[in-house]
Design an enzyme around this catalytic site. Structure first.
Site, PDB file in Angstrom:
ATOM      1  N   CYS A   2       0.816  -1.219   0.000  1.00 22.95           N
ATOM      2  CA  CYS A   2       0.000   0.000   0.000  1.00 22.95           C
ATOM      3  C   CYS A   2       0.851   1.271   0.000  1.00 22.95           C
ATOM      4  CB  CYS A   2      -0.885   0.038   1.234  1.00 22.95           C
ATOM      5  SG  CYS A   2      -1.831  -1.451   1.480  1.00 22.95           S
ATOM      6  N   ARG A  27       5.147  -0.061  -5.936  1.00 19.44           N
ATOM      7  CA  ARG A  27       5.105  -0.883  -4.722  1.00 19.44           C
ATOM      8  C   ARG A  27       4.118  -2.042  -4.841  1.00 19.44           C
ATOM      9  NH1 ARG A  27       6.798   2.122   0.084  1.00 19.44           N
ATOM     10  NH2 ARG A  27       5.286   0.972   1.301  1.00 19.44           N
ATOM     11  N   TRP A  75      -3.072  -2.616  -1.410  1.00 18.11           N
ATOM     12  CA  TRP A  75      -2.716  -3.992  -1.745  1.00 18.11           C
ATOM     13  C   TRP A  75      -3.527  -4.847  -0.779  1.00 18.11           C
ATOM     14  CZ3 TRP A  75       0.055  -8.140   0.606  1.00 18.11           C
ATOM     15  CH2 TRP A  75       0.524  -9.110  -0.295  1.00 18.11           C
ATOM     16  N   ASN A 101      -1.824   2.059   5.920  1.00 20.70           N
ATOM     17  CA  ASN A 101      -0.960   0.941   5.505  1.00 20.70           C
ATOM     18  C   ASN A 101      -0.721   0.083   6.735  1.00 20.70           C
ATOM     19  OD1 ASN A 101      -0.718   2.195   3.084  1.00 20.70           O
ATOM     20  ND2 ASN A 101       1.473   2.649   3.243  1.00 20.70           N
ATOM     21  N   GLY A 102      -0.702  -1.239   6.563  1.00 18.81           N
ATOM     22  CA  GLY A 102      -0.451  -2.127   7.695  1.00 18.81           C
ATOM     23  C   GLY A 102      -1.675  -2.977   8.002  1.00 18.81           C
ATOM     24  N   GLU A 481      17.753 -17.589  -7.304  1.00 14.20           N
ATOM     25  CA  GLU A 481      17.387 -16.241  -7.708  1.00 14.20           C
ATOM     26  C   GLU A 481      16.963 -16.199  -9.186  1.00 14.20           C
ATOM     27  OE1 GLU A 481      16.551 -13.749  -6.201  1.00 14.20           O
ATOM     28  OE2 GLU A 481      16.771 -12.060  -7.566  1.00 14.20           O
ATOM     29  N   LYS A 485      13.328 -14.840 -10.413  1.00 15.08           N
ATOM     30  CA  LYS A 485      13.160 -13.751 -11.379  1.00 15.08           C
ATOM     31  C   LYS A 485      12.178 -14.161 -12.465  1.00 15.08           C
ATOM     32  CE  LYS A 485      14.250 -10.724  -9.839  1.00 15.08           C
ATOM     33  NZ  LYS A 485      14.493 -10.977  -8.541  1.00 15.08           N
ATOM     34  N   GLU A 488       8.392 -14.735 -10.917  1.00 14.29           N
ATOM     35  CA  GLU A 488       7.647 -13.606 -10.354  1.00 14.29           C
ATOM     36  C   GLU A 488       7.142 -12.635 -11.415  1.00 14.29           C
ATOM     37  OE1 GLU A 488       9.890 -11.436  -7.389  1.00 14.29           O
ATOM     38  OE2 GLU A 488      11.650 -11.295  -8.652  1.00 14.29           O
ATOM     39  N   HIS A 504      16.016 -37.027  -6.672  1.00 20.80           N
ATOM     40  CA  HIS A 504      15.250 -37.542  -5.529  1.00 20.80           C
ATOM     41  C   HIS A 504      13.800 -37.078  -5.605  1.00 20.80           C
ATOM     42  CE1 HIS A 504      18.909 -39.112  -3.869  1.00 20.80           C
ATOM     43  NE2 HIS A 504      19.486 -37.930  -4.007  1.00 20.80           N
ATOM     44  N   LYS A 603       6.434  -4.492  -3.714  1.00 23.76           N
ATOM     45  CA  LYS A 603       7.863  -4.195  -3.620  1.00 23.76           C
ATOM     46  C   LYS A 603       8.341  -4.305  -2.194  1.00 23.76           C
ATOM     47  CE  LYS A 603      11.793  -2.684  -5.228  1.00 23.76           C
ATOM     48  NZ  LYS A 603      12.576  -3.752  -5.890  1.00 23.76           N
TER      49      LYS A 603
END
Ligand code: G6P
Length: 608
Positions: A2, A27, A75, A101-102, A481, A485, A488, A504, A603
């Site tokens: 947010c 964000r 968000w 926000n939160g 990583e 990338k 996402e 395995h 973000k």
């Protein structure tokens, strides 16, 4: 996550709020709204989806008049991303507007209490209790109402608040969620992140934990949670404003990938003095470095992946035992910490809730906490004992690239320092590592010059459904990583596996044409990885290898090869990750996705 923007002053608030919110789009959000006081009442516009919708509904803000207002990009956490759930939220009378926000953790009991007192609710959000709680406590003094409200709520918050009967004032408060404010000749501002304010002012104040701010058109005052005034120092933001603009690039992500040589250089340069590594901000004597018993590296997402590399580098070079933890696990697993342990938390934003909490757990256990952080003045930077900044500048694209690269080199610098002080490497070895570090920016530049080859390959695999990344040792860390990338931003299912572990279980998923990206930069492990490449190939996989120049044994068994220049084994991640970032980027572009704003992601994740 947010975003909050608020303005009060001599100019129309709505266009300023919309402009500020547009700077926070990176964000991640799924609805937006704003509330502006027109001199008589508070008018609210909200819309699900992108900010563009709000811009259209208000004709760039022209339709919603007034000199004070608050805006928000949401968000979704509690309730769907609908316009009802979008912020701002108002009390029943429409006289108090709040953006938040939160998460208000005790909102259910507060809602029950307020419902009993006759209050009703229109949304499914936790936030809506706040304007109603403020209303409940409001007897004409906003500060008192805010103070009482803060005492009643549990969880994390940053708030922007306007009261219809206090036309010249805008209020803000925060705990565990960032909020800054600033001033220029035209008015005063609040924002949850620096880019929203850069166009208006570079002199800002960071609102502290459980502090309240009262803004008028030409003043900002601060109070603690008991409403006693507090003094605060202005901080100058040194970011270049253009750093938060696309500057001709199609997306922020590709712009930021192109900034990696500079980022790496800027992070290394201030810490190299001649032939030695000097990390002044570490604030540890050689004796203290020698006494460190073990290292814990704690982070989330890509920062965690940088930490996985850090483990290999620290253990290999300095022979110190290293635990790497995902912050959301670390904080609840009652880790066995010793006062002699050093805890390194890594975070681009410096605001990730889990990482911040992990930091507190470590401090409570009496450990020294070093934070590797990108955003200057962020919560984690302020709470840690020591901060080593990565000098990547503002990173806007949700998928991190340059900040991750900067985190890697920060870890290399620390490992060299520790290894040297603890007598694990000689002066000559340190000099040689420094030479290799200094070469990285040019080598990254070289790899960027190869982007067409990667773009071409990405176009071929744009329709891939499942991709597997494999590698051993540091190559496994790179795979983690590289895989993140890709998934996402292009929504292609992808997994990273330690190459030796594939057989395995996961190997049963390999079928004709499955793309396997094999990372093979670690010379002592090459033969083993080659065997794993052969294993997947014999089950029909198409293998893209990322390996060192001249590595014919890998080239011979792979279908397509991307080479990285020669460096020492510990720094290979900094080079091998470049083609993988480009690969993720070009697959996302090829699939026509919104590269910088991947669905459902944020973000900076300021909630658990
Ligand atoms: C989010 C972002 C990731 C990032 C992670 C940690 O999930 O989408 O890209 O790696 O948070 O963020 P931090 O700011 O703590 O590095």
């Amino acid at each position: 996550m947010c975003g909050i923007v608020g303005f009060i002053g001599k100019k129309q608030a709505a266009p300023i709020i919309l402009d500020g919110l547009s700077k926070l789009e990176y964000r991640g959000y799924d609805s937006a709204g704003m509330a502006v006081f027109d001199g008589e009442k508070i008018n609210v516009v909200k819309a699900a989806g992108k900010l563009k919708r709000l811009v259209e509904l208000t004709h760039d803000g022209a339709e919603i008049k007034g000199f004070a207002g608050v805006g928000h990009t949401r968000w979704a956490t509690h309730g769907q991303p609908t316009s009802e759930n979008a912020h701002p939220h108002l009390n029943g009378k429409g006289t108090i507007a709040v953006v938040h926000n939160g998460i208000i953790e005790n909102y259910i009991s507060l809602k029950k209490m307020l419902t009993k007192k006759g209050y009703s609710f229109k949304s499914e959000t936790d936030t809506e209790v706040i304007p109603n709680l403020l209303d409940y406590y409001y007897k004409g003094d906003p500060l008192e109402a805010i103070q009482k409200t803060l005492h009643r709520i549990e969880g994390s918050y940053s708030f922007g608040i306007i009261f219809a009967d206090r036309p010249g004032e805008l209020y803000a408060a925060r705990k565990a969620s960032p909020l800054i404010c600033g001033k220029n000749d035209e008015g005063t501002f609040i924002a949850s992140d620096v880019p929203a304010l850069l166009k208006y002012t570079r002199r800002v104040y960071y609102i502290g934990e459980e502090e309240i701010a009262r803004l008028t058109e030409n003043s900002i005052e601060f109070f603690d949670v008991d409403a006693s005034p507090i003094e605060k120092e202005e901080v100058e933001i040194k970011w270049d404003a253009s750093a938060a603009e696309k500057s001709g690039y199609e997306h922020f992500m590709i712009k930021e990938i192109y900034e990696e040589p500079k980022t790496v250089k800027d992070t290394i340069r201030p810490r190299i003095k001649g032939n030695t590594v000097e990390i002044e901000e570490l604030g540890m004597t050689d004796e203290e470095i020698k006494e460190v018993g073990g290292i814990f590296i704690v982070a989330c997402g890509s920062a965690y992946h940088a930490g996985v590399t850090g483990k290999y580098v620290f253990e290999g070079m300095a022979r110190i035992p290293v635990n790497v933890d995902i912050a959301s696990e670390f904080r609840y697993r009652n880790p066995i910490l010793n006062e002699k342990d050093l805890v390194i938390v890594i975070s681009q934003s410096g605001e990730t809730a889990d990482t911040k909490e992990a930091l507190r757990v470590a401090k409570q256990a009496g450990c020294k906490v070093l934070a590797i952080v990108n955003v200057v003045g962020s919560s984690i930077a302020r709470e840690a004992d020591k901060v080593m900044y990565t000098w990547a500048g503002p990173e806007i694209s949700v998928a991190t690239t340059k900040a991750y690269s900067a985190q890697l080199v920060a870890l290399y610098l620390l490992a060299i320092k520790f290894a040297h002080v603890r007598g694990r490497i000689t002066d000559d070895e340190m000099t040689s590592y420094i030479q290799d570090l200094k070469k990285l920016p040019d080598q990254i530049e070289l790899l960027l010059g190869n982007r067409e080859k990667i773009q071409h390959f990405a176009n071929r695999y744009v329709a891939a459904k499942d991709v597997f990344f494999i590698g051993r040792g540091i190559d496994y860390a790179i795979s983690l990583e590289g895989s993140l990338k890709l998934k996402e931003i292009s929504y292609v299912h992808s997994e990273a596996y330690a190459a030796g572990e594939l057989k395995h279980g996961t190997i049963s998923l390999i079928e004709d044409g499955t793309l396997v990206v094999a990372v093979a930069t670690q010379k002592d492990l090459l033969a083993k990885t080659v065997s794993n490449i052969v294993e997947v190939k014999s089950r029909g996989a198409f293998v893209l290898a990322v390996t060192n120049v001249g590595s014919t044994e890998v080239e011979n068994v792979s279908d397509y090869v991307l080479f990285i220049p020669e460096t020492n084994r510990y720094f290979a991640n900094s080079l091998a990750i470049i083609p993988l970032q480009l690969f993720g980027y070009y697959v996302s572009v090829g699939r026509g996705y919104d590269v910088d704003h991947p669905r459902n992601l944020a973000k900076s994740v300021t909630v658990e």
